[in-house]
Design a protein around this motif. Structure first.
Motif, PDB file in Angstrom:
ATOM      1  N   MET A   6       0.841  -1.193   0.019  1.00 53.88           N
ATOM      2  CA  MET A   6      -0.132  -0.054   0.115  1.00 53.88           C
ATOM      3  C   MET A   6       0.856   1.061  -0.086  1.00 53.88           C
ATOM      4  O   MET A   6       0.388   2.344  -0.497  1.00 53.88           O
ATOM      5  CB  MET A   6      -0.882   0.120   1.144  1.00 53.88           C
ATOM      6  N   SER A   7       1.990   1.125   0.526  1.00 49.70           N
ATOM      7  CA  SER A   7       2.697   2.382   0.779  1.00 49.70           C
ATOM      8  C   SER A   7       2.425   3.090   1.995  1.00 49.70           C
ATOM      9  O   SER A   7       3.088   3.318   2.757  1.00 49.70           O
ATOM     10  CB  SER A   7       2.809   3.302  -0.575  1.00 49.70           C
ATOM     11  N   LEU A   8       1.231   3.713   1.797  1.00 52.41           N
ATOM     12  CA  LEU A   8       0.387   4.146   3.164  1.00 52.41           C
ATOM     13  C   LEU A   8      -0.990   3.538   3.179  1.00 52.41           C
ATOM     14  O   LEU A   8      -1.442   3.069   2.175  1.00 52.41           O
ATOM     15  CB  LEU A   8       0.266   5.704   3.031  1.00 52.41           C
ATOM     16  N   ALA A   9      -1.276   3.396   4.387  1.00 48.68           N
ATOM     17  CA  ALA A   9      -2.759   2.802   4.485  1.00 48.68           C
ATOM     18  C   ALA A   9      -3.337   3.417   5.788  1.00 48.68           C
ATOM     19  O   ALA A   9      -2.711   3.497   6.731  1.00 48.68           O
ATOM     20  CB  ALA A   9      -2.549   1.261   4.276  1.00 48.68           C
ATOM     21  N   SER A  10      -4.677   3.310   5.829  1.00 50.12           N
ATOM     22  CA  SER A  10      -5.367   3.949   6.914  1.00 50.12           C
ATOM     23  C   SER A  10      -5.938   2.966   7.574  1.00 50.12           C
ATOM     24  O   SER A  10      -6.518   2.085   7.181  1.00 50.12           O
ATOM     25  CB  SER A  10      -6.471   4.892   6.442  1.00 50.12           C
ATOM     26  N   LEU A  11      -5.478   2.206   8.772  1.00 46.60           N
ATOM     27  CA  LEU A  11      -5.931   1.387   9.507  1.00 46.60           C
ATOM     28  C   LEU A  11      -6.808   1.621  11.011  1.00 46.60           C
ATOM     29  O   LEU A  11      -6.287   2.565  11.674  1.00 46.60           O
ATOM     30  CB  LEU A  11      -4.824   0.364  10.300  1.00 46.60           C
ATOM     31  N   ASN A  12      -7.882   0.676  11.087  1.00 46.72           N
ATOM     32  CA  ASN A  12      -8.353   0.862  12.541  1.00 46.72           C
ATOM     33  C   ASN A  12      -7.432  -0.194  13.292  1.00 46.72           C
ATOM     34  O   ASN A  12      -7.159  -1.207  12.870  1.00 46.72           O
ATOM     35  CB  ASN A  12      -9.692   0.494  12.468  1.00 46.72           C
ATOM     36  N   VAL A  13      -7.116   0.320  14.589  1.00 44.94           N
ATOM     37  CA  VAL A  13      -6.050  -0.647  15.330  1.00 44.94           C
ATOM     38  C   VAL A  13      -6.445  -0.440  16.857  1.00 44.94           C
ATOM     39  O   VAL A  13      -7.234   0.269  17.097  1.00 44.94           O
ATOM     40  CB  VAL A  13      -4.821   0.157  15.414  1.00 44.94           C
ATOM     41  N   LEU A  14      -5.937  -1.622  17.501  1.00 42.92           N
ATOM     42  CA  LEU A  14      -6.147  -1.746  18.968  1.00 42.92           C
ATOM     43  C   LEU A  14      -4.777  -1.314  19.362  1.00 42.92           C
ATOM     44  O   LEU A  14      -3.841  -1.815  19.152  1.00 42.92           O
ATOM     45  CB  LEU A  14      -6.418  -3.128  19.232  1.00 42.92           C
ATOM     46  N   MET A  15      -4.581  -0.366  20.266  1.00 43.30           N
ATOM     47  CA  MET A  15      -3.351   0.028  20.973  1.00 43.30           C
ATOM     48  C   MET A  15      -3.163  -0.544  22.139  1.00 43.30           C
ATOM     49  O   MET A  15      -4.223  -0.719  23.122  1.00 43.30           O
ATOM     50  CB  MET A  15      -3.434   1.639  21.381  1.00 43.30           C
ATOM     51  N   VAL A  16      -2.068  -1.283  22.484  1.00 41.37           N
ATOM     52  CA  VAL A  16      -1.866  -2.084  23.577  1.00 41.37           C
ATOM     53  C   VAL A  16      -0.339  -1.739  24.017  1.00 41.37           C
ATOM     54  O   VAL A  16       0.424  -1.194  23.409  1.00 41.37           O
ATOM     55  CB  VAL A  16      -1.653  -3.508  23.462  1.00 41.37           C
ATOM     56  N   GLU A  17      -0.190  -1.709  25.426  1.00 46.41           N
ATOM     57  CA  GLU A  17       1.177  -1.564  25.847  1.00 46.41           C
ATOM     58  C   GLU A  17       1.798  -2.891  26.143  1.00 46.41           C
ATOM     59  O   GLU A  17       1.432  -3.890  26.680  1.00 46.41           O
ATOM     60  CB  GLU A  17       1.195  -0.767  27.282  1.00 46.41           C
ATOM     61  N   ALA A  18       3.156  -3.094  25.684  1.00 48.44           N
ATOM     62  CA  ALA A  18       3.740  -4.415  25.899  1.00 48.44           C
ATOM     63  C   ALA A  18       5.223  -4.056  25.746  1.00 48.44           C
ATOM     64  O   ALA A  18       5.745  -3.430  24.960  1.00 48.44           O
ATOM     65  CB  ALA A  18       3.417  -5.374  24.780  1.00 48.44           C
ATOM     66  N   GLY A  19       5.957  -4.750  26.771  1.00 47.10           N
ATOM     67  CA  GLY A  19       7.284  -4.474  26.770  1.00 47.10           C
ATOM     68  C   GLY A  19       7.863  -3.098  26.844  1.00 47.10           C
ATOM     69  O   GLY A  19       8.734  -2.568  26.700  1.00 47.10           O
ATOM     70  N   GLY A  20       7.132  -2.179  27.717  1.00 45.90           N
ATOM     71  CA  GLY A  20       7.441  -0.994  27.980  1.00 45.90           C
ATOM     72  C   GLY A  20       6.985   0.061  26.608  1.00 45.90           C
ATOM     73  O   GLY A  20       7.142   1.049  26.989  1.00 45.90           O
ATOM     74  N   GLN A  21       6.316  -0.637  25.836  1.00 36.36           N
ATOM     75  CA  GLN A  21       6.039   0.314  24.659  1.00 36.36           C
ATOM     76  C   GLN A  21       4.543   0.160  24.323  1.00 36.36           C
ATOM     77  O   GLN A  21       3.983  -0.772  24.392  1.00 36.36           O
ATOM     78  CB  GLN A  21       7.004  -0.029  23.371  1.00 36.36           C
ATOM     79  N   VAL A  22       4.038   1.416  23.750  1.00 37.76           N
ATOM     80  CA  VAL A  22       2.799   1.372  23.110  1.00 37.76           C
ATOM     81  C   VAL A  22       2.715   0.944  21.678  1.00 37.76           C
ATOM     82  O   VAL A  22       3.274   1.702  20.835  1.00 37.76           O
ATOM     83  CB  VAL A  22       2.016   2.546  23.401  1.00 37.76           C
ATOM     84  N   VAL A  23       2.148  -0.102  21.360  1.00 35.86           N
ATOM     85  CA  VAL A  23       2.106  -0.612  19.768  1.00 35.86           C
ATOM     86  C   VAL A  23       0.799  -0.881  19.377  1.00 35.86           C
ATOM     87  O   VAL A  23      -0.212  -0.890  20.095  1.00 35.86           O
ATOM     88  CB  VAL A  23       2.783  -1.679  19.822  1.00 35.86           C
ATOM     89  N   ALA A  24       0.627  -0.944  18.070  1.00 35.51           N
ATOM     90  CA  ALA A  24      -0.789  -1.191  17.648  1.00 35.51           C
ATOM     91  C   ALA A  24      -0.861  -2.339  16.881  1.00 35.51           C
ATOM     92  O   ALA A  24       0.064  -2.958  16.292  1.00 35.51           O
ATOM     93  CB  ALA A  24      -1.115   0.078  16.523  1.00 35.51           C
ATOM     94  N   ILE A  25      -2.192  -3.040  16.925  1.00 35.46           N
ATOM     95  CA  ILE A  25      -2.323  -4.310  16.450  1.00 35.46           C
ATOM     96  C   ILE A  25      -3.669  -3.833  15.315  1.00 35.46           C
ATOM     97  O   ILE A  25      -4.632  -3.246  15.964  1.00 35.46           O
ATOM     98  CB  ILE A  25      -2.575  -5.243  17.274  1.00 35.46           C
ATOM     99  N   PRO A  26      -3.493  -4.280  14.122  1.00 33.11           N
ATOM    100  CA  PRO A  26      -4.820  -3.976  12.988  1.00 33.11           C
ATOM    101  C   PRO A  26      -5.876  -4.784  13.776  1.00 33.11           C
ATOM    102  O   PRO A  26      -5.988  -5.820  14.176  1.00 33.11           O
ATOM    103  CB  PRO A  26      -4.296  -4.635  11.806  1.00 33.11           C
ATOM    104  N   LEU A  27      -7.111  -3.717  13.960  1.00 29.83           N
ATOM    105  CA  LEU A  27      -8.327  -4.268  14.366  1.00 29.83           C
ATOM    106  C   LEU A  27      -9.086  -5.239  13.842  1.00 29.83           C
ATOM    107  O   LEU A  27      -9.561  -6.126  14.482  1.00 29.83           O
ATOM    108  CB  LEU A  27      -9.299  -3.169  14.685  1.00 29.83           C
ATOM    109  N   ASP A  28      -8.829  -5.502  12.725  1.00 32.58           N
ATOM    110  CA  ASP A  28      -9.556  -6.599  11.849  1.00 32.58           C
ATOM    111  C   ASP A  28      -8.976  -7.793  12.231  1.00 32.58           C
ATOM    112  O   ASP A  28      -9.378  -8.866  11.899  1.00 32.58           O
ATOM    113  CB  ASP A  28      -9.687  -6.372  10.485  1.00 32.58           C
TER     114      ASP A  28
END
Length: 669
Positions: free
Chosen positions: A400-422
């Motif tokens: 895609m090069s760029l893409a708009s995603l709905n994500v779930l934000m979680v904290e893991a390993g001291g970092q906030v990361v995103a997991i694609p919601l679908d």
């Protein structure tokens, strides 16, 4: 003023004609240029299709003549004679002259717009480099805004101290009390003003960033009208009936990617009409509806998008393909030993056609060549399936090069990361007693099935999870299976713009890309398809890194600073950041560090200069330094070692595991 129906056609036609003229001139000089004659035929084929869509028959006829002129020289590897070169250049001049006559209509009203209905919607060419510069600038502003928030927090504490001081001065003289109250009021006013300004800047900055990111993203549906019109016009030209349907138009991707894919999709649609859909009488004889169906399905999966173009025609005539290969005679192939996949692969190479005569739609074997070339240019893949009597499906898979995603934000390993919601199926709170332990690892019971469970670890040296009465678990779909990962906490849902990682900053396979948070900092977006690897790791956690001192990263690039920071923090290190060598030296003299991670090319003092200054300072000479740069000459490497660097890492040869191991060796020695 009436709508300019030729606006996008003029842009595209001029680009194609310029490329065509340059390529022909290269041929005249004895050079194959970019793509040689096959490349010029692809350009001509694309322009002819666009001209037909906007009803510019004269331009379409001229470019058709160019195809006739160049086709005999496609496979021969011979120089195109001067007479043919002159003929093509004359045709290019004639088409440019006709383009100049396509003036913007002055009268308004439905009559003017009805002259060219359903004009193709081409994306305006946004200067992507400039947009990226704006986005990086907004990211830097976000970092400064974070500093302002810290100042606001300090003011809040100061306001509290001023209030306590004012209370203590209550028993003092009237002038002292008045002064204390005046200071308290002034600090409180400054604190309120600062908070208000920070909130306002944050709101405006977020809106500006969203607007800038959307400049690069467009919905796929913007090309559906063009494809439908292409199908209708193609069917009309050969006396067939076709219905075009499309789905998935709400997927938003990079405008440049979609613009390129549209060229391939137009060829697939026209190819489906020319070769796939049968004439009305033949369809009715086989019990089919009179009108054939061409469907386009667009699906986004992670960082890729699938375009599936399917027709319900008669399927690819594989025997006709075999005969066409033999007629071409370019290579000696055992056509009887070729499978359907092999034969379609030969079609995609171009130069092979099953059409008995040359028409506007078919006969030159160029259409699928255009598709293959577009997909290869985008680093994608194209596959096809066919079934006699049922139709053919082509599938394009492109990044895609760029893409708009709905994500779930979680904290893991001291970092906030995103997991694609679908990919997220459910979130759970799990008690330790509910975990099933076995030699294969941990698992939990979910919907009456045992699914593997593992901590969501990021980096080579994962942090140990803190003991708790319950665990926060995210159930994720991974390659057709379900896996469960434990996280520190859930941070809510969001919509982010997925951006690719810089080429010189590779990361683990689980990192799909990155997005910018509200402060403009790059944050990781994870690839759900890689989660299965987490559950296959050893259940014995790696030791926690206990660096006595933080690592100082010195780099003028925000993206590089944050990516290196993410890698180190995910491995358990404490990190501090400097944006220049001068700032890094100042911080190093005031604070103890375990290691310096230094970029070479920076404004002002460069990385070599920093290392030399650090080695000359009695208080810093024992702190190891690593130079990280894109410069890989032997002279630069030697200069880094002479300056006193312990290691010299070239970004193009970056290996995350080796990178962390080197750092571990240096900080623990």
């Amino acid at each position: 003023m009436a709508k300019d129906a030729y606006r996008y056609f003029r842009i595209e036609a001029r680009e194609l004609l310029d490329s065509l003229a340059k390529g022909v001139l290269d041929l005249d000089k004895g050079s194959a240029g970019e793509g040689g004659v096959p490349g010029l035929l692809r350009l001509a084929h694309t322009l002819k299709g666009a001209a037909r869509v906007v009803k510019q028959a004269e331009i379409a006829d001229l470019i058709h003549g160019v195809e006739d002129t160049l086709t005999p020289y496609r496979d021969l590897g011979m120089l195109v004679p001067r007479a043919q070169v002159d003929s093509v250049l004359a045709a290019v001049d004639a088409m440019n002259a006709r383009l100049a006559l396509l003036t913007i209509p002055q009268e308004a009203g439905p009559v003017a717009e009805a002259r060219v209905p359903d004009a193709p919607l081409r994306m305006a060419r946004v200067d992507i480099v400039e947009v990226d510069v704006v986005l990086e600038g907004l990211g830097e502003v976000g970092s400064e805004l974070a500093a302002l928030r810290r100042v606001a927090s300090t003011l809040e504490k100061t306001a509290g101290l001023a209030s306590q001081w004012s209370e203590q001065m209550a028993a003092s003289s009237a002038s002292a009390r008045a002064m204390a109250e005046e200071v308290q009021v002034a600090i409180a006013a400054a604190q309120r003003s600062m908070v208000s300004s920070v909130e306002r800047i944050d709101r405006e900055l977020r809106q500006a960033r969203d607007a800038a990111e959307k400049l690069r993203l467009v919905p796929v549906a913007t090309v559906f009208n063009t494809l439908e019109r292409s199908a209708r016009d193609a069917a009309h030209s050969v006396g067939k009936q076709v219905v075009f349907e499309a789905s998935g138009g709400d997927v938003r991707i990079d405008a440049e990617v979609l613009d390129s894919v549209q060229t391939a999709l137009v060829q697939l649609v026209r190819n489906a009409v020319a070769h796939g859909i049968e004439p009305v009488a033949q369809r009715q004889a086989h019990g089919k509806a009179p009108a054939g169906r061409v469907t386009l399905e667009v699906i986004r999966r992670g960082y890729h998008v699938w375009f599936r173009c399917h027709d319900d025609g008669g399927g690819v005539d594989l025997e006709a393909v075999r005969r066409a290969i033999l007629r071409k005679g370019a290579v000696a192939l055992d056509t009887h030993g070729l499978t359907a996949t092999d034969l379609i692969g030969q079609l995609l190479k171009g130069g092979i056609t099953t059409a008995p005569t040359i028409t506007e739609l078919a006969g030159r074997g160029i259409g699928l060549d255009v598709v293959r070339e577009v997909v290869q240019r985008l680093n994608g893949e194209v596959t096809a399936e066919t079934s006699m009597g049922s139709g053919t499906m082509f599938e394009l898979r492109v990044p895609m090069s760029l893409a708009s995603l709905n994500v779930l934000m979680v904290e893991a390993g001291g970092q906030v990361v995103a997991i694609p919601l679908d990919a997220v199926k459910r979130t759970l709170r799990v008690f330790p007693a509910d975990i099933v332990h076995s030699p294969q690892g941990m698992s939990i019971l979910h919907e009456e099935k045992l699914i593997p469970l593992a901590p969501l670890t990021l980096g080579l040296f994962p942090r140990m999870a803190q003991a708790s009465n319950t665990l926060t678990v995210v159930v994720v779909a991974c390659a057709g299976e379900l896996v469960a990962v434990t996280v520190t906490r859930l941070c809510g849902m969001d919509t982010v713009v997925l951006r690719p990682l810089p080429a010189l900053a590779p990361a683990e396979a689980i990192v799909l890309g990155m997005h910018l948070d509200t402060e403009g900092n790059p944050r990781m977006v994870l690839d759900p398809e890689q989660f299965g690897k987490i559950t296959r790791l050893s259940s014995h956690a790696a030791p926690v890194v206990q660096a006595l001192r933080p690592i100082l990263i010195i780099d003028d690039s925000l993206t590089t600073r944050m990516l290196e920071s993410s890698i180190l923090e995910s491995a358990g290190f404490t990190v501090e950041l400097a944006t220049s060598a001068e700032e890094g030296l100042d911080m190093a003299k005031r604070n103890p560090y375990a290691l310096f991670l230094v970029d070479v090319e920076m404004p002002g003092m460069d990385g070599f200069g920093f290392v030399e200054h650090a080695r000359a300072d009695p208080g810093l000479r024992d702190v190891p330094s690593i130079l990280v740069t894109s410069r890989d000459s032997a002279e630069d490497r030697q200069r880094g070692l002479n300056a006193g660097a312990c290691a010299y890492i070239v970004k193009g040869e970056f290996d995350q595991v080796d990178f962390l191991q080197r750092i571990m060796e240096l900080v623990t020695r």
